[in-house]
Motif scaffolding. Structure first.
Motif, mmCIF file in Angstrom:
data_model
loop_
_atom_site.group_PDB
_atom_site.id
_atom_site.type_symbol
_atom_site.label_atom_id
_atom_site.label_comp_id
_atom_site.label_asym_id
_atom_site.label_seq_id
_atom_site.Cartn_x
_atom_site.Cartn_y
_atom_site.Cartn_z
ATOM 1 N N GLU A 1 -5.104 12.113 15.812
ATOM 2 C CA GLU A 1 -6.442 12.228 15.240
ATOM 3 C C GLU A 1 -6.434 12.035 13.718
ATOM 4 N N THR A 2 -5.272 12.127 13.085
ATOM 5 C CA THR A 2 -5.200 11.976 11.631
ATOM 6 C C THR A 2 -4.687 10.599 11.207
ATOM 7 N N ILE A 3 -4.239 9.790 12.158
ATOM 8 C CA ILE A 3 -3.731 8.451 11.821
ATOM 9 C C ILE A 3 -4.905 7.568 11.408
ATOM 10 N N VAL A 4 -4.848 7.064 10.195
ATOM 11 C CA VAL A 4 -5.917 6.221 9.668
ATOM 12 C C VAL A 4 -5.592 4.749 9.875
ATOM 13 N N THR A 5 -4.356 4.357 9.591
ATOM 14 C CA THR A 5 -3.928 2.979 9.796
ATOM 15 C C THR A 5 -2.960 2.929 10.970
ATOM 16 N N PRO A 6 -3.374 2.333 12.099
ATOM 17 C CA PRO A 6 -2.462 2.198 13.239
ATOM 18 C C PRO A 6 -1.339 1.221 12.917
ATOM 19 N N GLY A 7 -0.197 1.426 13.555
ATOM 20 C CA GLY A 7 0.973 0.605 13.276
ATOM 21 C C GLY A 7 0.793 -0.872 13.528
ATOM 22 N N ILE A 8 -0.195 -1.262 14.314
ATOM 23 C CA ILE A 8 -0.414 -2.682 14.578
ATOM 24 C C ILE A 8 -0.718 -3.456 13.302
ATOM 25 N N PHE A 9 -1.211 -2.752 12.275
ATOM 26 C CA PHE A 9 -1.555 -3.404 11.012
ATOM 27 C C PHE A 9 -0.441 -3.320 9.971
ATOM 28 N N VAL A 10 0.692 -2.740 10.325
ATOM 29 C CA VAL A 10 1.791 -2.552 9.371
ATOM 30 C C VAL A 10 3.042 -3.260 9.894
ATOM 31 N N GLN A 11 3.636 -4.085 9.051
ATOM 32 C CA GLN A 11 4.834 -4.824 9.454
ATOM 33 C C GLN A 11 6.122 -4.227 8.885
ATOM 34 N N ARG A 12 6.046 -3.578 7.715
ATOM 35 C CA ARG A 12 7.235 -2.992 7.096
ATOM 36 C C ARG A 12 6.870 -1.636 6.506
ATOM 37 N N LEU A 13 7.834 -0.745 6.554
ATOM 38 C CA LEU A 13 7.639 0.618 6.065
ATOM 39 C C LEU A 13 8.881 1.017 5.283
ATOM 40 N N VAL A 14 8.685 1.671 4.139
ATOM 41 C CA VAL A 14 9.847 2.085 3.348
ATOM 42 C C VAL A 14 9.563 3.445 2.710
ATOM 43 N N ALA A 15 10.558 4.313 2.736
ATOM 44 C CA ALA A 15 10.411 5.614 2.091
ATOM 45 C C ALA A 15 10.532 5.426 0.581
ATOM 46 N N GLN A 16 9.715 6.145 -0.162
ATOM 47 C CA GLN A 16 9.643 5.980 -1.611
ATOM 48 C C GLN A 16 11.002 6.201 -2.277
ATOM 49 N N ILE B 1 0.833 -1.190 0.000
ATOM 50 C CA ILE B 1 0.000 0.000 0.000
ATOM 51 C C ILE B 1 0.877 1.253 0.000
ATOM 52 N N LYS B 2 0.245 2.376 -0.293
ATOM 53 C CA LYS B 2 0.958 3.659 -0.337
ATOM 54 C C LYS B 2 0.286 4.640 0.612
ATOM 55 N N ALA B 3 1.108 5.351 1.383
ATOM 56 C CA ALA B 3 0.600 6.379 2.287
ATOM 57 C C ALA B 3 1.440 7.635 2.136
ATOM 58 N N LEU B 4 0.970 8.709 2.719
ATOM 59 C CA LEU B 4 1.702 9.975 2.622
ATOM 60 C C LEU B 4 2.859 10.012 3.622
ATOM 61 N N ARG B 5 2.556 9.714 4.873
ATOM 62 C CA ARG B 5 3.588 9.741 5.915
ATOM 63 C C ARG B 5 3.429 8.540 6.837
ATOM 64 N N GLY B 6 4.546 8.169 7.453
ATOM 65 C CA GLY B 6 4.516 7.103 8.442
ATOM 66 C C GLY B 6 5.634 7.309 9.439
ATOM 67 N N ASP B 7 5.516 6.663 10.601
ATOM 68 C CA ASP B 7 6.602 6.699 11.582
ATOM 69 C C ASP B 7 7.145 5.287 11.777
ATOM 70 N N ARG B 8 8.172 5.152 12.602
ATOM 71 C CA ARG B 8 8.846 3.864 12.706
ATOM 72 C C ARG B 8 7.985 2.791 13.361
ATOM 73 N N TRP B 9 6.904 3.177 14.011
ATOM 74 C CA TRP B 9 5.965 2.193 14.542
ATOM 75 C C TRP B 9 5.005 1.678 13.473
#
Length: 223
Positions: free
Chosen positions: A204-219, A157-165
């Motif tokens: 209040e703007t977080i749509v997908t909590p980190g519990i549902f994401v296992q890997r994150l990568v900057a574009q 999936i693609k998102a605008l921003r994410g943090d390390r969690w």
């Protein structure tokens, strides 16, 4: 310390095996994780089952994955449009299997998987070829078709921003299928435009909590 950031696109898609079911976010090109798709092509996994709203545009992104011959089956709601020539050629040549699902049913089947719902009744498709072989029921004078959840091994999936969690925020309608796909997959891999420090995302703007994401990568990560 929880840190779900992959150092490269190559690392983000590592371990996706042949035969995996992979959900890919996007409504056409809006919200499509093109960098992750390119990395998946380079990774080499084959015989994939892809779940997506459509079947690719032009020759890039999902269409490039199809053109590379990596997809055995696609589950989607909108396989044909003016520039879906890659899918058209493969389908007419008998080289790809199609499971056509109305868009609302597709979204609800994905959401049901993430919510732990065993199945649900929908009126969409009753009396058509899409209902063949499925249980039907008359409820309050209206006919319904029993639909099953769609689970996936991986979601790209693609998102605008994410943090390390792994917390994610999206850009407008580029959000589309991303949140429900993240919930329906055993391993969700998110491509983001920017990785920010913990606390920079407004809760209040977080749509997908980190519990549902296992890997994150900057574009912009290198392959």
């Amino acid at each position: 310390m929880i840190n779900k950031i992959s150092q490269s696109l190559e690392a983000a898609v590592a371990g996706i095996p042949d035969g995996a079911t992979v959900m890919i976010g996007g409504f056409g090109n809006a919200g499509m994780p093109s960098a992750l798709i390119d990395a998946l092509i380079a990774q080499g996994a084959r015989e994939l089952t892809i779940v997506n709203n459509n079947a690719g545009n032009g020759d890039t992104g999902l269409a490039a994955l199809l053109k590379a011959g990596r997809v055995r089956k696609i589950i989607c709601s909108f396989p044909r449009q003016a520039d879906s020539h890659v899918f058209d050629a493969l389908y007419h040549a008998g080289k790809i299997e199609l499971e056509l699902t109305p868009q609302g049913n597709l979204a609800e089947r994905i959401r049901a998987a993430g919510a732990g719902i065993g199945a649900f009744f929908s009126p969409t498709g009753y009396g058509t070829l899409l209902a063949e072989g499925k249980e039907t029921r008359l409820i309050d004078g209206r006919h319904y078709v029993l639909e099953s959840p769609i689970h996936a091994d991986f979601a790209l999936i693609k998102a605008l921003r994410g943090d390390r969690w792994g917390n994610l925020v999206y850009r407008k309608t580029a959000r589309n299928f991303g949140p429900i796909m993240a919930m329906a997959a055993a391993c969700t891999i998110a491509q983001v435009s920017e990785v920010v420090e913990l606390g920079e995302l407004d809760p209040e703007t977080i749509v997908t909590p980190g519990i549902f994401v296992q890997r994150l990568v900057a574009q912009g990560s290198l392959q």
